[in-house]
Every structure is written in C-alpha cells, then in structure tokens.
Design a protein around this motif. Structure first.
Motif, PDB file in Angstrom:
ATOM      1  N   LEU A  14      10.662   9.460  -7.826  1.00  0.00           N
ATOM      2  CA  LEU A  14       9.572   8.953  -6.999  1.00  0.00           C
ATOM      3  C   LEU A  14      10.016   8.656  -5.581  1.00  0.00           C
ATOM      4  O   LEU A  14       9.454   9.168  -4.618  1.00  0.00           O
ATOM      5  CB  LEU A  14       8.978   7.691  -7.628  1.00  0.00           C
ATOM      6  CG  LEU A  14       8.312   7.872  -8.999  1.00  0.00           C
ATOM      7  CD1 LEU A  14       7.822   6.530  -9.518  1.00  0.00           C
ATOM      8  CD2 LEU A  14       7.152   8.859  -8.907  1.00  0.00           C
ATOM      9  N   GLU A  15      11.036   7.807  -5.434  1.00  0.00           N
ATOM     10  CA  GLU A  15      11.537   7.481  -4.102  1.00  0.00           C
ATOM     11  C   GLU A  15      12.863   6.744  -4.235  1.00  0.00           C
ATOM     12  O   GLU A  15      13.149   6.142  -5.271  1.00  0.00           O
ATOM     13  CB  GLU A  15      10.540   6.608  -3.335  1.00  0.00           C
ATOM     14  CG  GLU A  15      10.296   5.254  -3.946  1.00  0.00           C
ATOM     15  CD  GLU A  15       9.319   4.428  -3.126  1.00  0.00           C
ATOM     16  OE1 GLU A  15       8.757   4.953  -2.165  1.00  0.00           O
ATOM     17  OE2 GLU A  15       9.140   3.233  -3.444  1.00  0.00           O
ATOM     18  N   PRO A  16      13.684   6.791  -3.178  1.00  0.00           N
ATOM     19  CA  PRO A  16      14.943   6.040  -3.212  1.00  0.00           C
ATOM     20  C   PRO A  16      14.676   4.545  -3.323  1.00  0.00           C
ATOM     21  O   PRO A  16      13.687   4.029  -2.798  1.00  0.00           O
ATOM     22  CB  PRO A  16      15.610   6.387  -1.876  1.00  0.00           C
ATOM     23  CG  PRO A  16      14.935   7.625  -1.410  1.00  0.00           C
ATOM     24  CD  PRO A  16      13.531   7.552  -1.931  1.00  0.00           C
ATOM     25  N   ALA A  17      15.551   3.862  -4.022  1.00  0.00           N
ATOM     26  CA  ALA A  17      15.481   2.408  -4.151  1.00  0.00           C
ATOM     27  C   ALA A  17      16.777   1.813  -3.625  1.00  0.00           C
ATOM     28  O   ALA A  17      17.666   2.530  -3.154  1.00  0.00           O
ATOM     29  CB  ALA A  17      15.241   2.018  -5.610  1.00  0.00           C
TER      30      ALA A  17
ATOM     31  N   GLY B 239      12.583  14.153   1.426  1.00  0.00           N
ATOM     32  CA  GLY B 239      12.122  12.883   0.898  1.00  0.00           C
ATOM     33  C   GLY B 239      10.792  12.926   0.177  1.00  0.00           C
ATOM     34  O   GLY B 239      10.439  11.982  -0.519  1.00  0.00           O
ATOM     35  N   ALA B 240      10.016  14.004   0.307  1.00  0.00           N
ATOM     36  CA  ALA B 240       8.714  14.081  -0.344  1.00  0.00           C
ATOM     37  C   ALA B 240       8.851  14.573  -1.776  1.00  0.00           C
ATOM     38  O   ALA B 240       9.723  15.385  -2.091  1.00  0.00           O
ATOM     39  CB  ALA B 240       7.783  15.005   0.430  1.00  0.00           C
ATOM     40  N   VAL B 241       7.955  14.082  -2.640  1.00  0.00           N
ATOM     41  CA  VAL B 241       7.884  14.609  -4.005  1.00  0.00           C
ATOM     42  C   VAL B 241       6.540  15.308  -4.224  1.00  0.00           C
ATOM     43  O   VAL B 241       6.172  15.622  -5.348  1.00  0.00           O
ATOM     44  CB  VAL B 241       8.122  13.516  -5.055  1.00  0.00           C
ATOM     45  CG1 VAL B 241       9.524  12.958  -4.918  1.00  0.00           C
ATOM     46  CG2 VAL B 241       7.089  12.407  -4.961  1.00  0.00           C
TER      47      VAL B 241
ATOM     48  N   VAL C 222       5.368  14.839  12.987  1.00  0.00           N
ATOM     49  CA  VAL C 222       5.556  13.496  12.444  1.00  0.00           C
ATOM     50  C   VAL C 222       6.100  13.660  11.025  1.00  0.00           C
ATOM     51  O   VAL C 222       6.135  14.768  10.491  1.00  0.00           O
ATOM     52  CB  VAL C 222       4.237  12.702  12.442  1.00  0.00           C
ATOM     53  CG1 VAL C 222       3.711  12.534  13.865  1.00  0.00           C
ATOM     54  CG2 VAL C 222       3.185  13.380  11.558  1.00  0.00           C
ATOM     55  N   THR C 223       6.520  12.571  10.411  1.00  0.00           N
ATOM     56  CA  THR C 223       7.083  12.639   9.056  1.00  0.00           C
ATOM     57  C   THR C 223       6.419  11.614   8.163  1.00  0.00           C
ATOM     58  O   THR C 223       6.433  10.414   8.464  1.00  0.00           O
ATOM     59  CB  THR C 223       8.605  12.362   9.074  1.00  0.00           C
ATOM     60  OG1 THR C 223       9.246  13.266   9.977  1.00  0.00           O
ATOM     61  CG2 THR C 223       9.190  12.545   7.676  1.00  0.00           C
ATOM     62  N   LEU C 224       5.803  12.075   7.084  1.00  0.00           N
ATOM     63  CA  LEU C 224       5.331  11.179   6.025  1.00  0.00           C
ATOM     64  C   LEU C 224       5.828  11.751   4.705  1.00  0.00           C
ATOM     65  O   LEU C 224       5.482  12.876   4.340  1.00  0.00           O
ATOM     66  CB  LEU C 224       3.813  11.065   5.995  1.00  0.00           C
ATOM     67  CG  LEU C 224       3.308  10.053   4.962  1.00  0.00           C
ATOM     68  CD1 LEU C 224       3.500   8.627   5.462  1.00  0.00           C
ATOM     69  CD2 LEU C 224       1.846  10.277   4.598  1.00  0.00           C
ATOM     70  N   HIS C 225       6.666  10.991   4.021  1.00  0.00           N
ATOM     71  CA  HIS C 225       7.202  11.446   2.740  1.00  0.00           C
ATOM     72  C   HIS C 225       6.151  11.226   1.656  1.00  0.00           C
ATOM     73  O   HIS C 225       5.940  10.104   1.190  1.00  0.00           O
ATOM     74  CB  HIS C 225       8.488  10.706   2.405  1.00  0.00           C
ATOM     75  CG  HIS C 225       9.645  11.074   3.276  1.00  0.00           C
ATOM     76  ND1 HIS C 225       9.815  12.358   3.768  1.00  0.00           N
ATOM     77  CD2 HIS C 225      10.696  10.354   3.749  1.00  0.00           C
ATOM     78  CE1 HIS C 225      10.921  12.405   4.507  1.00  0.00           C
ATOM     79  NE2 HIS C 225      11.461  11.204   4.512  1.00  0.00           N
ATOM     80  N   VAL C 226       5.496  12.300   1.277  1.00  0.00           N
ATOM     81  CA  VAL C 226       4.390  12.229   0.330  1.00  0.00           C
ATOM     82  C   VAL C 226       4.925  11.823  -1.040  1.00  0.00           C
ATOM     83  O   VAL C 226       5.878  12.413  -1.551  1.00  0.00           O
ATOM     84  CB  VAL C 226       3.671  13.581   0.225  1.00  0.00           C
ATOM     85  CG1 VAL C 226       2.347  13.414  -0.520  1.00  0.00           C
ATOM     86  CG2 VAL C 226       3.445  14.192   1.606  1.00  0.00           C
ATOM     87  N   GLY C 227       4.308  10.807  -1.639  1.00  0.00           N
ATOM     88  CA  GLY C 227       4.759  10.305  -2.927  1.00  0.00           C
ATOM     89  C   GLY C 227       3.895  10.797  -4.078  1.00  0.00           C
ATOM     90  O   GLY C 227       2.798  11.340  -3.885  1.00  0.00           O
ATOM     91  N   ALA C 228       4.388  10.608  -5.289  1.00  0.00           N
ATOM     92  CA  ALA C 228       3.645  11.017  -6.479  1.00  0.00           C
ATOM     93  C   ALA C 228       2.348  10.236  -6.618  1.00  0.00           C
ATOM     94  O   ALA C 228       1.418  10.663  -7.309  1.00  0.00           O
ATOM     95  CB  ALA C 228       4.504  10.824  -7.724  1.00  0.00           C
ATOM     96  N   GLY C 229       2.256   9.099  -5.954  1.00  0.00           N
ATOM     97  CA  GLY C 229       1.029   8.310  -6.005  1.00  0.00           C
ATOM     98  C   GLY C 229      -0.171   9.030  -5.441  1.00  0.00           C
ATOM     99  O   GLY C 229      -1.309   8.633  -5.702  1.00  0.00           O
ATOM    100  N   THR C 230       0.057  10.092  -4.675  1.00  0.00           N
ATOM    101  CA  THR C 230      -1.068  10.857  -4.132  1.00  0.00           C
ATOM    102  C   THR C 230      -1.917  11.460  -5.237  1.00  0.00           C
ATOM    103  O   THR C 230      -3.076  11.801  -5.019  1.00  0.00           O
ATOM    104  CB  THR C 230      -0.559  11.951  -3.172  1.00  0.00           C
ATOM    105  OG1 THR C 230      -1.653  12.505  -2.449  1.00  0.00           O
ATOM    106  CG2 THR C 230       0.138  13.071  -3.926  1.00  0.00           C
ATOM    107  N   PHE C 231      -1.345  11.614  -6.441  1.00  0.00           N
ATOM    108  CA  PHE C 231      -2.086  12.186  -7.559  1.00  0.00           C
ATOM    109  C   PHE C 231      -2.677  11.133  -8.497  1.00  0.00           C
ATOM    110  O   PHE C 231      -3.314  11.490  -9.485  1.00  0.00           O
ATOM    111  CB  PHE C 231      -1.169  13.115  -8.375  1.00  0.00           C
ATOM    112  CG  PHE C 231      -0.542  14.199  -7.556  1.00  0.00           C
ATOM    113  CD1 PHE C 231      -1.317  15.118  -6.882  1.00  0.00           C
ATOM    114  CD2 PHE C 231       0.839  14.289  -7.449  1.00  0.00           C
ATOM    115  CE1 PHE C 231      -0.746  16.115  -6.109  1.00  0.00           C
ATOM    116  CE2 PHE C 231       1.428  15.288  -6.687  1.00  0.00           C
ATOM    117  CZ  PHE C 231       0.639  16.203  -6.012  1.00  0.00           C
TER     118      PHE C 231
ATOM    119  N   ALA D  62       2.008   3.016  -1.342  1.00  0.00           N
ATOM    120  CA  ALA D  62       2.673   3.013  -0.030  1.00  0.00           C
ATOM    121  C   ALA D  62       3.587   4.228   0.091  1.00  0.00           C
ATOM    122  O   ALA D  62       4.237   4.633  -0.878  1.00  0.00           O
ATOM    123  CB  ALA D  62       3.473   1.734   0.166  1.00  0.00           C
ATOM    124  N   GLU D  63       3.635   4.798   1.288  1.00  0.00           N
ATOM    125  CA  GLU D  63       4.507   5.935   1.578  1.00  0.00           C
ATOM    126  C   GLU D  63       5.227   5.681   2.901  1.00  0.00           C
ATOM    127  O   GLU D  63       4.669   5.063   3.809  1.00  0.00           O
ATOM    128  CB  GLU D  63       3.699   7.235   1.654  1.00  0.00           C
ATOM    129  CG  GLU D  63       3.060   7.626   0.328  1.00  0.00           C
ATOM    130  CD  GLU D  63       2.036   8.733   0.472  1.00  0.00           C
ATOM    131  OE1 GLU D  63       2.054   9.671  -0.344  1.00  0.00           O
ATOM    132  OE2 GLU D  63       1.208   8.662   1.408  1.00  0.00           O
TER     133      GLU D  63
END
Length: 349
Positions: free
Chosen positions: A89-92, A180-182, A209-218, A233-234
């Motif tokens: 999902l994203e780095p922690a 960084g996007a998933v 620009v950069t927006l790392h799209v997350g799995a939450g988009t689905f 949040a992304e």
C-alpha cells in the motif's frame, strides 16, 4: 446528494481488460460547455487543444506492488508453509503497509518469502492490514521488487485475468518518474512521445506534479449521504516550477487542464484563496463532489469511472450532475470502453 444519485447501468462487456493499441487510438469523448458531445480520438488532441493550454501531468511511477509468496511459521509440529498474496500500500515508518490474502492466519513474527530475491517479516497486524519489514532496503529493495512483483491491476481487471509482462509497459505512463504509486494515473496512459511532441510543437505547455496513487482509489463508498464520506490520504508534491507555470497560465488567461483526476485533486489541494497554486508537499485527502468550487482547474482529461465512485462524483462536480449523466448515457450507448484501460473523455465546463 445521495450515493444512489451516482449509480448507472454498465454492461460488463464495456469493461476494458487491455488498452487500445497504439495508445493514442483510444476513443475520446469531447464535452465542452453545457451541451453537445463529440466522438473523437486521443490522437485528435492537437486539433482540439489551443496553443497556450497547460496540461498538468502526474509523473508518479507505479511499482510492481502485487507479490505472491510463501509464509513460514515454526510450530511444535515443525515448519508451516502456505501460499499468500500481498499487495503493498505505502511505505511506513519501519517497512510497508500492505494487504494480504488470506490475512486471518498470519501471525506477527512470521516470515513471508517472495522467491530467493526478497523476504519480509510480519511486524504487525491491525485493522485488516499488516506491516511488513523487508530484508532489503533502498536500491536493493527496488531491484528485488522489480524481479518478484507484478503490476497491481485494479480489482475489476484482476478479477478477469492475471497481470502479465505486457502490463509492465501498458500500466505505466511514458513520463513516469517518481516511484511510489500502487495504481496508475490512467488518463495519462493514452499518451505517447510522438503525441507529446506534436502538442509541444503547437504551443501546448506541460507542468509535472506527483501524486502517489494509493489502493484506496478503488475503495467503494459505503455511506448513502455522500457528504459524510471520508477519503483516503495520498502523498503528493507540487514543486515551485510547476506552481509558477500554473499561476502564469492563469494570470495570462490560458487554460489549465488536468490530465487525470489525481493531477486535478493535487493542484486543487495546493490552491490557496484567490486561485493561485502554492508549492505543496504532503498528504491530501481532498474529496471533490457536487458543490465544490474549483480554484484552479479549467478542464479535465479522464477515463470513464465506476458507478457510485468518488471519481464519478468529482466529474459531476466539474460538469454538473445532469451533464455527466448525459455524457455517461452517451458513452454507454456508443460503446466506449470503461475504467483503467478504457477510453477517455475531455471535459471542459
């Protein structure tokens, strides 16, 4: 507004599982102003856009975030080995947040091996997610991930077929830069370098620009009262040169057109009162739905979205709910291909 206001019937055969080839041959629904729809192709963009238009591009790079491995746990009977599927999902702070299937049998301290190149220890499990601590970091992790990972296709494609090597090309934009996007910024998948060159030659500008799209988009919207939904949040960044380019275009009366909902959400997040964009670095959970007052965006190129989705709410905010209903009725009736690998629309209110 209610969630049911954003529902529509979509025949399953309109869900695209592969992109158009070449990329620019995808269909493009052009909706400009309050009435009228034109059926075009993405390759027609140089005939549609104006010299001086500024396209805002999301340069995130999708990582091969879907992993298949074996979980290993020592018991009194010996070592237990079982297959498991993981989606990063994203780095922690100390590893990665991830989803796993099956999750219920996982235990803290277990090791998951993704072939010889990469393994991870389960550092924590909470709220349907786990935290993984990998045995490689930095460039070594990136190299190993490229070797063992698969592209994280959206659920509605993954349910119909498995990802393959072709998706490593198809599910990545030609300008992808920052890992960084998933999930891909899918409207951007319709561009190739020759089309970018043609647009630049006619005077269209570009801001990255950069927006790392997350799995939450689905993630589905689960509340009937749309206003009570809370977005995931992304992480995003708008560098000073991109902010300056957008502000210059607005000052000079040129159109700012976001390529994809991710680029739009980011520049609206970075906008300050008065319609200027400030440099931005951090997370955004902006939720754009009907009633939202756009500060920066003059138009949007985007694919066709799921019923009852936050992205359908976003385009309804931009064009108006009834106008979007008419556009989607036309798209379904005309056989446009939907979702991440589908066709595109250019929406200019």
């Amino acid at each position: 507004m209610k969630l049911s206001d954003f529902d529509f019937d979509l025949p399953s055969d309109l869900i695209a599982t592969r992109p158009a080839r070449p990329r620019t041959s995808a269909r493009l629904l052009l909706a400009e102003g309050g009435a009228g729809i034109e059926d075009r192709r993405v390759s027609d963009l140089p005939d549609i856009l104006r010299p001086g238009d500024l396209l805002v591009l999301n340069d995130t790079r999708v990582i091969p975030a879907r992993l298949t491995g074996q979980r290993h746990r020592q018991t009194v009977q010996g070592e237990v080995v079982a297959r498991i599927e993981v989606t990063l999902l994203e780095p922690a702070a100390d590893g990665w947040r991830a989803l796993a299937k099956p999750l219920r049998k996982l235990r803290e301290g277990e090791v998951i091996r993704f072939g010889d190149a990469l393994s991870a220890t389960v550092a924590g499990i909470a709220e349907g997610e786990l935290q993984l601590r990998f045995d490689a970091q930095g460039d070594a992790f990136d190299t190993a991930l490229q070797k063992v990972g698969a592209m994280p296709l959206p659920p509605y494609i993954a349910a119909l077929r498995a990802p393959d090597e072709q998706d490593r090309h198809d599910y990545q934009t030609v300008w992808a830069r920052h890992q960084g996007a998933v999930a891909a910024p899918t409207a951007s998948l319709h561009f190739d370098q020759p089309l970018l060159d043609r647009l630049a030659a006619m005077g269209v500008g570009f801001a990255r620009v950069t927006l790392h799209v997350g799995a939450g988009t689905f993630l589905p919207v689960k509340v009937e009262d749309v206003a009570s939904h809370r977005m995931h949040a992304e992480w995003g960044e708008v560098l000073p040169d991109a902010a300056d380019a957008i502000n210059a275009a607005r000052h000079e009366g040129r159109r700012v057109i976001a390529v994809g909902t991710t680029a739009l959400r980011l520049i609206e997040s970075a906008a300050v009162p008065g319609g200027r964009v400030a440099p931005f670095r951090g997370t955004t959970d902006i939720f754009i739905h009907p009633g939202y007052q756009f500060r920066v965006t003059d138009g949007l190129m985007t694919n066709f979205h799921l019923p009852k989705s936050t992205l359908l709410m976003l385009v309804s905010a931009l064009m108006g709910p009834q106008r979007i209903r008419d556009i989607y009725d036309h798209a379904v009736g005309s056989g446009y291909r939907f979702f991440s690998y589908g066709d595109a629309s250019l929406l200019i209110p």
